[in-house]
Design an enzyme around this catalytic site. Structure first.
Site, short mmCIF file in Angstrom:
data_model
loop_
_atom_site.label_atom_id
_atom_site.label_comp_id
_atom_site.label_asym_id
_atom_site.label_seq_id
_atom_site.Cartn_x
_atom_site.Cartn_y
_atom_site.Cartn_z
N HIS A 11 0.81 -1.22 0.00
CA HIS A 11 0.00 0.00 0.00
C HIS A 11 0.85 1.28 0.00
CE1 HIS A 11 0.10 0.27 4.55
NE2 HIS A 11 0.02 1.55 4.25
N ASP A 25 -0.77 -7.39 1.57
CA ASP A 25 -0.10 -6.08 1.62
C ASP A 25 1.41 -6.28 1.79
OD1 ASP A 25 0.30 -3.40 1.69
OD2 ASP A 25 -0.58 -3.07 3.68
N SER A 74 4.00 2.19 8.20
CA SER A 74 3.62 1.18 7.20
C SER A 74 4.82 0.63 6.47
CB SER A 74 2.70 1.82 6.18
OG SER A 74 1.45 1.96 6.75
C1 4AZ Z 1 -1.26 3.74 8.16
O1 4AZ Z 1 -2.08 4.62 7.90
C2 4AZ Z 1 -1.50 2.93 9.37
N1 4AZ Z 1 -2.57 1.27 13.91
C3 4AZ Z 1 -0.57 1.99 9.74
C4 4AZ Z 1 -0.78 1.23 10.88
C5 4AZ Z 1 -1.89 1.42 11.62
C6 4AZ Z 1 -2.83 2.37 11.28
C7 4AZ Z 1 -2.63 3.13 10.15
C8 4AZ Z 1 -2.09 0.56 12.84
O2 4AZ Z 1 -0.30 3.53 7.46
#
Ligand code: 4AZ
Length: 768
Positions: A574, A626, A718
């Site tokens: 993503h 992902d 992420s």
């Molecule tokens: C994001 O937006 C994201 N709480 C990554 C991890 C989490 C929430 C959002 C987990 O990339």
């Protein structure tokens, strides 16, 4: 080692080239006399009816402090045929022999000098050097004005694989010696490769300052201080690999600087530390701080760092170095220590004895009004204050759990016997969430039943019946009868053999007949010995050497990734598959490995991206699959701060309740963090994960975090890794930060791509 009578047998070591015929062991010690006199020490050999080598005598300085003039060691080589004689050599006998020898010495009886003390102790034969041979033996003189240097032999190219060196450092009276190691990198095996530092010129364990091996990052340098004007540094290396070694700086400081500490503290709040903190405190120091609060007030002290560890010390007794507050002694390493006084005066005593020192402590103190100890805050039993909203949030914010006791549990919570509240879903999931076992206590299966790893009860005859009955395979694991059968949890060797053992890969045991379970295991280790700072979410340099920062165009840090080989990174799809096609253009990304601070480039390796492979099944609606692989334009050079993580095999099990770590520069509140952050999170049971995400997780996902909220990955994390430490001593990547409903919310754990389920895809794509 010196001073250890018990070690008598362990010190006996066959020596080459006489390995077949002799046994070698040694004594070290010192005599306190007024002038240098050599031959008296040899008296020991005439009484002990053993084959002795002449004692090697270290030249000494006249007039140095404490009157210590003679250090020596004696080596006894015992023919193997006379081995039983070895038992007759004891410290007491050697001492006896010395004392008798001294008494009969003409120089002593003529009054040329006075002997006030003679000591002898066993020593590790590797510690003894022949000063006459001058082979890697140095006499150094420390000065106050001048910082001088020395290095290990062959530094920085690498030391000889068998090295024995000694540096004897002296300075004038009323001074102590400080030695700092700005660079320190020797083998990790402390039994055969180490630097041993003494508060003496003799390798006497009773005056040992510390023994260290391994690598130290610049953020955790080793700095030691002597209690007097002498210090001995010994290097022992028996290795088959060369490491760079060390660089050391030394100088003298006034004894008063090293030894003066304590005092009266009468501010409303402030800090105090052990002497010379964060350097090692010197041996033989006592300090007393008297903290005075205004009348009617009380005092609270919180130790933000506490490390006073010493070999062979029972931390319940603390009979060596300690901090004493209100009659209780504290030692060892403590994650949290907060104390409050009974009156407006609190005394803190610090004591270091003559051997082994450590970093010590750093503490904060403040005065408070006992009628209102924490205005507008919650008062922990320890006396510290925390935000009211942290009470009963499922998190141990006080450090002593007092904020989580006597909570009124919600209807979806289970009241633990100890007063904690835990989500009802945690009951009978085989994880002791309450801490007192009460959530798992009434879950047992009937006598004729077997309890699967996931808590289900099945008839006992499912055990080792060659069929998979428990979902996690626990009924067939470790069964002799299922040796040649393959299950989901079996490790499949290269030759297609199955190993029915949990997490067989890279556990240092050859389980496959072709040893393929131990192939490619140069991963998941962190070379640096790290500081352990109490609390704190900032990662240290080198703590997560597989973490990578991905920068997109001019936006700076955008996503995380992990190093899986010198040319491949693992991240989340993503980050690349978005509405903007530019995100999937490899040349729009730059990768930074070995980074901790987004504004610091030291030791950081920047690489462009040559290719992005996103999983073809990735769904931007569900975040299923992902996962993405990034090929680097040029290989990384692995260093102390750049290392690959181990990828788990498809059969690897990360059980619910296991504590793992997620890292990233992602959102603290808004934007990104400058310093790499770390958070400890727990793997959440799959059925709990399914229910809290209302069925949104697929088998390619796993939940981790805390249902009580408070700790989580977030935007910007992420693509980064969720890693778990295995008993084998290696770190494995269990997940890739993927999604979650918000960040750190109650009952909304973080959702991660499940690496075990995607492991085969990685192998197919890039052959790793
Ligand atoms: C994001 O937006 C994201 N709480 C990554 C991890 C989490 C929430 C959002 C987990 O990339």
């Amino acid at each position: 080692m010196c001073g250890e009578k018990k070690a008598q047998h362990t010190n006996i070591k066959t020596s080459s080239p006489l390995a077949e015929s002799t046994v070698t062991f040694g004594f070290c010690g010192f005599t306190v006399i007024k002038i240098t006199y050599v031959s008296l020490i040899l008296a020991s050999s005439s009484i002990l009816n053993l084959v002795t080598e002449p004692s090697l005598y270290a030249p000494t300085y006249a007039g140095i402090s404490r009157g210590v003039l003679a250090y020596y060691w004696s080596r006894f080589d015992v023919p193997a045929s006379d081995l039983e004689l070895a038992a007759e050599v004891s410290e007491d006998r050697v001492l006896d022999a010395l004392e008798t020898g001294i008494k009969h010495s003409r120089s002593v009886s003529s009054g040329n000098f006075k002997i006030s003390e003679v000591t002898a102790a066993f020593t590790d034969p590797r510690m003894a050097r022949n000063p006459r041979s001058m082979d890697c033996f140095y006499f150094l003189e420390a000065e106050e004005e001048n910082t001088k240097k020395f290095t290990s032999p062959g530094y920085p190219t690498g030391y000889p694989i068998t090295s024995r060196c000694q540096w004897q450092i002296r300075t004038s009276e009323k001074k102590s010696i400080v030695v700092n190691f700005p660079f320190f990198n020797i083998e990790d095996d402390c039994a055969n490769n180490f630097v041993f530092i003494y508060d003496s010129l003799s390798p006497d364990d009773q005056q040992a300052i510390t023994q260290k091996c391994g690598q130290r990052p610049p953020s955790n340098p080793l700095t030691v201080v002597s209690s007097g004007n002498l210090m001995l540094i010994n290097l022992v290396i028996d290795s088959n690999v060369q490491r760079p070694g060390f660089e050391a700086e030394y100088k003298a400081i006034p004894l008063s600087t090293a030894k003066t500490c304590g005092g009266v503290l009468s501010e409303k709040e402030g800090n105090f530390t052990s002497p010379l903190y964060p350097q090692f405190y010197p041996p033989s120091v006592d300090c007393k701080w008297t903290i005075k609060a205004p009348a009617g007030n009380k005092v609270r002290v919180k130790f933000t760092m506490f490390r006073m560890k010493e070999p062979r010390v029972d931390t319940r007794v603390c009979h060596k170095d300690y901090v004493e507050v209100m009659g209780t002694k504290y030692c060892g390493e403590m994650a949290s220590l907060a104390l409050t006084s009974d009156s407006n005066i609190l005394e803190v005593n610090f004591h270091s004895d003559m051997s082994y020192t450590d970093k010590g402590f750093s503490a904060e103190y403040s005065a408070y009004d006992p009628a209102d100890p924490c205005p507008n805050q919650f008062a922990c039993a320890s006396g510290i204050c925390i935000g009211k909203q942290l009470k009963c949030d499922g998190w141990n914010d006080c450090g002593d759990m007092s904020d989580e006791m006597q909570c009124l549990c919600d209807k979806d919570q289970f009241p633990c016997t100890n007063g904690l509240c835990k989500p009802k879903m945690y009951v009978c999931d085989r994880v002791n969430d309450c801490g007192d076992g009460s959530d798992e206590s009434r879950c047992s299966c009937d006598d004729n039943e077997w309890r699967c790893g996931n808590g289900f009860c099945l008839p006992k005859d499912v055990l080792c019946d060659g069929k998979l009955d428990c979902m996690d395979g626990s009924d067939e694991a470790s069964c002799q009868s299922s040796r040649d059968m393959c299950f989901d949890f079996s490790f499949v060797c290269k030759n297609k053999e199955c190993v029915n053992k949990v997490n067989a890969e890279c556990d240092r045991v050859n389980d496959c007949s072709d040893n393929s379970d131990e192939d490619g295991c140069n991963c998941g280790t962190r070379p640096y010995k790290l500081n352990r700072i109490v609390g704190g979410q900032n990662a240290e340099l080198g703590e997560w050497p597989w973490q990578v920062s991905l920068h997109f165009l001019t936006n700076g840090h955008t996503c995380g990734a992990s190093i899986i080989s010198d040319t491949w990174l693992l991240s989340a799809s993503h980050c690349f598959v978005t509405n903007d096609p530019a995100n999937h253009v490899a040349s729009n990304w730059l990768t930074y490995s070995g980074m901790q601070d987004q504004y610091k480039q030291d030791g950081v390796q920047r690489r462009a991206v040559k290719r992005i492979i996103s999983h073809p099944n990735y769904s931007h609606m569900t975040f299923d699959y992902d996962i993405a692989l990034l090929e680097l334009s040029e290989p990384l050079q692995f260093t102390n701060t750049i290392q690959p993580i181990c990828l788990p095999s498809p059969s690897h099990i990360f059980p619910a309740g296991m504590s793992c770590w997620v890292t990233g520069w992602g959102a603290l509140r808004e934007g990104v963090s400058q310093l790499l952050q770390k958070a400890s999170v727990k793997i959440i049971n799959d059925s709990v994960c399914d229910s809290v995400t209302e069925g949104q997780v697929t088998s390619r996902m796993l939940c981790s975090g805390f249902l009580s909220g408070g700790v989580d990955a977030c935007q910007g994390d992420s693509g980064g890794p969720l890693v778990c430490f295995e008993e084998s001593g290696k770190w494995f990547q269990a997940g890739i930060v993927s999604w979650g409903e918000g960040c750190a919310r109650r009952n909304k754990p973080g959702v991660y791509s499940r690496v075990t389920k995607l492991r085969d895809w990685i192998k197919e794509e890039i052959g790793i």
